[in-house]
Scaffold this motif. Structure first.
Motif, PDB file in Angstrom:
ATOM      1  N   ALA A 186      -8.709  23.607  -4.367  1.00 48.67           N
ATOM      2  CA  ALA A 186      -9.385  23.338  -3.089  1.00 48.67           C
ATOM      3  C   ALA A 186      -9.249  24.519  -2.138  1.00 48.67           C
ATOM      4  N   GLU A 187      -8.090  25.152  -2.135  1.00 48.20           N
ATOM      5  CA  GLU A 187      -7.874  26.324  -1.267  1.00 48.20           C
ATOM      6  C   GLU A 187      -8.785  27.478  -1.674  1.00 48.20           C
ATOM      7  N   LYS A 188      -8.957  27.684  -2.988  1.00 46.20           N
ATOM      8  CA  LYS A 188      -9.880  28.717  -3.469  1.00 46.20           C
ATOM      9  C   LYS A 188     -11.308  28.412  -3.034  1.00 46.20           C
ATOM     10  N   ALA A 189     -11.691  27.130  -3.116  1.00 43.48           N
ATOM     11  CA  ALA A 189     -13.053  26.734  -2.717  1.00 43.48           C
ATOM     12  C   ALA A 189     -13.266  26.988  -1.224  1.00 43.48           C
ATOM     13  N   TRP A 190     -12.258  26.694  -0.395  1.00 45.41           N
ATOM     14  CA  TRP A 190     -12.377  26.940   1.036  1.00 45.41           C
ATOM     15  C   TRP A 190     -12.422  28.430   1.341  1.00 45.41           C
ATOM     16  N   ALA A 191     -11.665  29.218   0.607  1.00 41.11           N
ATOM     17  CA  ALA A 191     -11.685  30.670   0.811  1.00 41.11           C
ATOM     18  C   ALA A 191     -13.056  31.247   0.437  1.00 41.11           C
ATOM     19  N   ALA A 192     -13.647  30.732  -0.638  1.00 35.62           N
ATOM     20  CA  ALA A 192     -14.976  31.194  -1.068  1.00 35.62           C
ATOM     21  C   ALA A 192     -16.043  30.812  -0.028  1.00 35.62           C
TER      22      ALA A 192
ATOM     23  N   LEU B 211       0.827  -1.210   0.000  1.00 36.13           N
ATOM     24  CA  LEU B 211       0.000   0.000   0.000  1.00 36.13           C
ATOM     25  C   LEU B 211       0.860   1.258   0.000  1.00 36.13           C
ATOM     26  N   GLN B 212       2.022   1.196   0.615  1.00 36.08           N
ATOM     27  CA  GLN B 212       2.915   2.344   0.705  1.00 36.08           C
ATOM     28  C   GLN B 212       3.318   2.855  -0.676  1.00 36.08           C
ATOM     29  N   ARG B 213       3.353   1.996  -1.658  1.00 36.23           N
ATOM     30  CA  ARG B 213       3.825   2.358  -2.997  1.00 36.23           C
ATOM     31  C   ARG B 213       2.702   2.827  -3.930  1.00 36.23           C
ATOM     32  N   LEU B 214       1.451   2.845  -3.447  1.00 35.01           N
ATOM     33  CA  LEU B 214       0.310   3.224  -4.276  1.00 35.01           C
ATOM     34  C   LEU B 214      -0.024   4.706  -4.111  1.00 35.01           C
ATOM     35  N   ARG B 215      -0.744   5.252  -5.075  1.00 35.30           N
ATOM     36  CA  ARG B 215      -1.251   6.622  -4.992  1.00 35.30           C
ATOM     37  C   ARG B 215      -2.738   6.551  -4.688  1.00 35.30           C
ATOM     38  N   PHE B 216      -3.177   7.318  -3.714  1.00 31.61           N
ATOM     39  CA  PHE B 216      -4.588   7.404  -3.370  1.00 31.61           C
ATOM     40  C   PHE B 216      -5.048   8.823  -3.671  1.00 31.61           C
ATOM     41  N   LYS B 217      -6.065   8.939  -4.508  1.00 32.38           N
ATOM     42  CA  LYS B 217      -6.544  10.234  -4.960  1.00 32.38           C
ATOM     43  C   LYS B 217      -7.994  10.419  -4.527  1.00 32.38           C
ATOM     44  N   CYS B 218      -8.314  11.571  -3.972  1.00 32.44           N
ATOM     45  CA  CYS B 218      -9.683  11.874  -3.559  1.00 32.44           C
ATOM     46  C   CYS B 218     -10.571  11.952  -4.803  1.00 32.44           C
ATOM     47  N   SER B 219     -11.701  11.263  -4.776  1.00 37.55           N
ATOM     48  CA  SER B 219     -12.596  11.261  -5.929  1.00 37.55           C
ATOM     49  C   SER B 219     -13.379  12.567  -6.048  1.00 37.55           C
ATOM     50  N   ILE B 220     -13.401  13.378  -5.003  1.00 42.95           N
ATOM     51  CA  ILE B 220     -14.145  14.635  -5.024  1.00 42.95           C
ATOM     52  C   ILE B 220     -13.285  15.791  -5.549  1.00 42.95           C
ATOM     53  N   CYS B 221     -12.110  15.993  -4.950  1.00 49.18           N
ATOM     54  CA  CYS B 221     -11.301  17.170  -5.298  1.00 49.18           C
ATOM     55  C   CYS B 221     -10.039  16.847  -6.090  1.00 49.18           C
ATOM     56  N   GLY B 222      -9.605  15.602  -6.130  1.00 50.07           N
ATOM     57  CA  GLY B 222      -8.440  15.221  -6.926  1.00 50.07           C
ATOM     58  C   GLY B 222      -7.102  15.339  -6.227  1.00 50.07           C
ATOM     59  N   VAL B 223      -7.095  15.627  -4.932  1.00 49.04           N
ATOM     60  CA  VAL B 223      -5.843  15.747  -4.181  1.00 49.04           C
ATOM     61  C   VAL B 223      -5.355  14.347  -3.807  1.00 49.04           C
ATOM     62  N   TYR B 224      -4.039  14.137  -3.936  1.00 44.03           N
ATOM     63  CA  TYR B 224      -3.445  12.861  -3.568  1.00 44.03           C
ATOM     64  C   TYR B 224      -3.163  12.818  -2.072  1.00 44.03           C
ATOM     65  N   ALA B 225      -3.398  11.668  -1.467  1.00 46.76           N
ATOM     66  CA  ALA B 225      -3.152  11.496  -0.031  1.00 46.76           C
ATOM     67  C   ALA B 225      -1.665  11.345   0.234  1.00 46.76           C
ATOM     68  N   GLU B 226      -1.248  11.757   1.426  1.00 47.42           N
ATOM     69  CA  GLU B 226       0.147  11.615   1.831  1.00 47.42           C
ATOM     70  C   GLU B 226       0.334  10.484   2.832  1.00 47.42           C
ATOM     71  N   GLU B 227      -0.768  10.069   3.469  1.00 52.50           N
ATOM     72  CA  GLU B 227      -0.701   9.036   4.501  1.00 52.50           C
ATOM     73  C   GLU B 227      -2.003   8.250   4.508  1.00 52.50           C
TER      74      GLU B 227
ATOM     75  N   ALA C 176       2.409  18.240 -10.557  1.00 45.07           N
ATOM     76  CA  ALA C 176       1.686  19.403 -11.076  1.00 45.07           C
ATOM     77  C   ALA C 176       0.179  19.262 -10.803  1.00 45.07           C
ATOM     78  N   ALA C 177      -0.351  18.064 -10.987  1.00 42.97           N
ATOM     79  CA  ALA C 177      -1.771  17.824 -10.713  1.00 42.97           C
ATOM     80  C   ALA C 177      -2.072  18.030  -9.229  1.00 42.97           C
ATOM     81  N   GLN C 178      -1.161  17.621  -8.360  1.00 39.59           N
ATOM     82  CA  GLN C 178      -1.339  17.801  -6.913  1.00 39.59           C
ATOM     83  C   GLN C 178      -1.361  19.291  -6.555  1.00 39.59           C
ATOM     84  N   VAL C 179      -0.425  20.050  -7.089  1.00 41.41           N
ATOM     85  CA  VAL C 179      -0.361  21.493  -6.817  1.00 41.41           C
ATOM     86  C   VAL C 179      -1.629  22.177  -7.318  1.00 41.41           C
ATOM     87  N   GLN C 180      -2.077  21.816  -8.514  1.00 40.08           N
ATOM     88  CA  GLN C 180      -3.279  22.411  -9.093  1.00 40.08           C
ATOM     89  C   GLN C 180      -4.519  22.047  -8.272  1.00 40.08           C
ATOM     90  N   ALA C 181      -4.650  20.806  -7.858  1.00 40.84           N
ATOM     91  CA  ALA C 181      -5.807  20.375  -7.066  1.00 40.84           C
ATOM     92  C   ALA C 181      -5.828  21.061  -5.701  1.00 40.84           C
TER      93      ALA C 181
END
Length: 119
Positions: A109-115, A54-70, A100-105
């Motif tokens: 998400a930060e813009k959405a939280w600010a709004a 599992l440590q070697r896999l990428r987990f991506k949120c299906s809602i916002c597209g951010v990759y998990a770190e843990e 790049a996809a992580q930074v963009q996502a």
């Protein structure tokens, strides 16, 4: 390959095959974009990547597209859960496109939280 007993699970080597043998085991990750805890489907992971750590896999949120770190491995026990492992992710296939996809996502998400904060 057969699943290993729980006492042999290590954060760097536990696989989906090890975890699906117990129906009370589940994995979660904290999404930095949605700021929510998401649960991952072990059966879906195991269908393709049963023997990959599992440590070697990428987990991506299906809602916002951010990759998990843990990822956290837990056991359901009636109303509570028992933490078993915390796995710091180190994906095998992490390249510049994913960074790049992580930074963009995260920016989106930060813009959405600010709004939401202005309302």
């Amino acid at each position: 390959m057969r699943s290993r007993p729980e006492e042999h699970w290590k954060d760097h080597s536990v696989t989906a095959r090890d975890l699906v043998s117990d129906s009370e085991i589940y994995i979660t990750f904290s999404c930095l974009g949605c700021r929510m805890i998401r649960e991952a489907n072990l059966w879906r992971i195991g269908a393709r990547l049963a023997d990959d750590p599992l440590q070697r896999l990428r987990f991506k949120c299906s809602i916002c597209g951010v990759y998990a770190e843990e990822v956290r491995v837990q056991r359901r026990q009636s109303m509570a859960s028992e933490p078993l492992l915390r796995i710091k992710l180190n994906p095998a296939c992490w390249d510049d496109g994913h960074r790049a996809a992580q930074v963009q996502a995260l920016a989106k998400a930060e813009k959405a939280w600010a709004a939401k904060g202005r309302r």
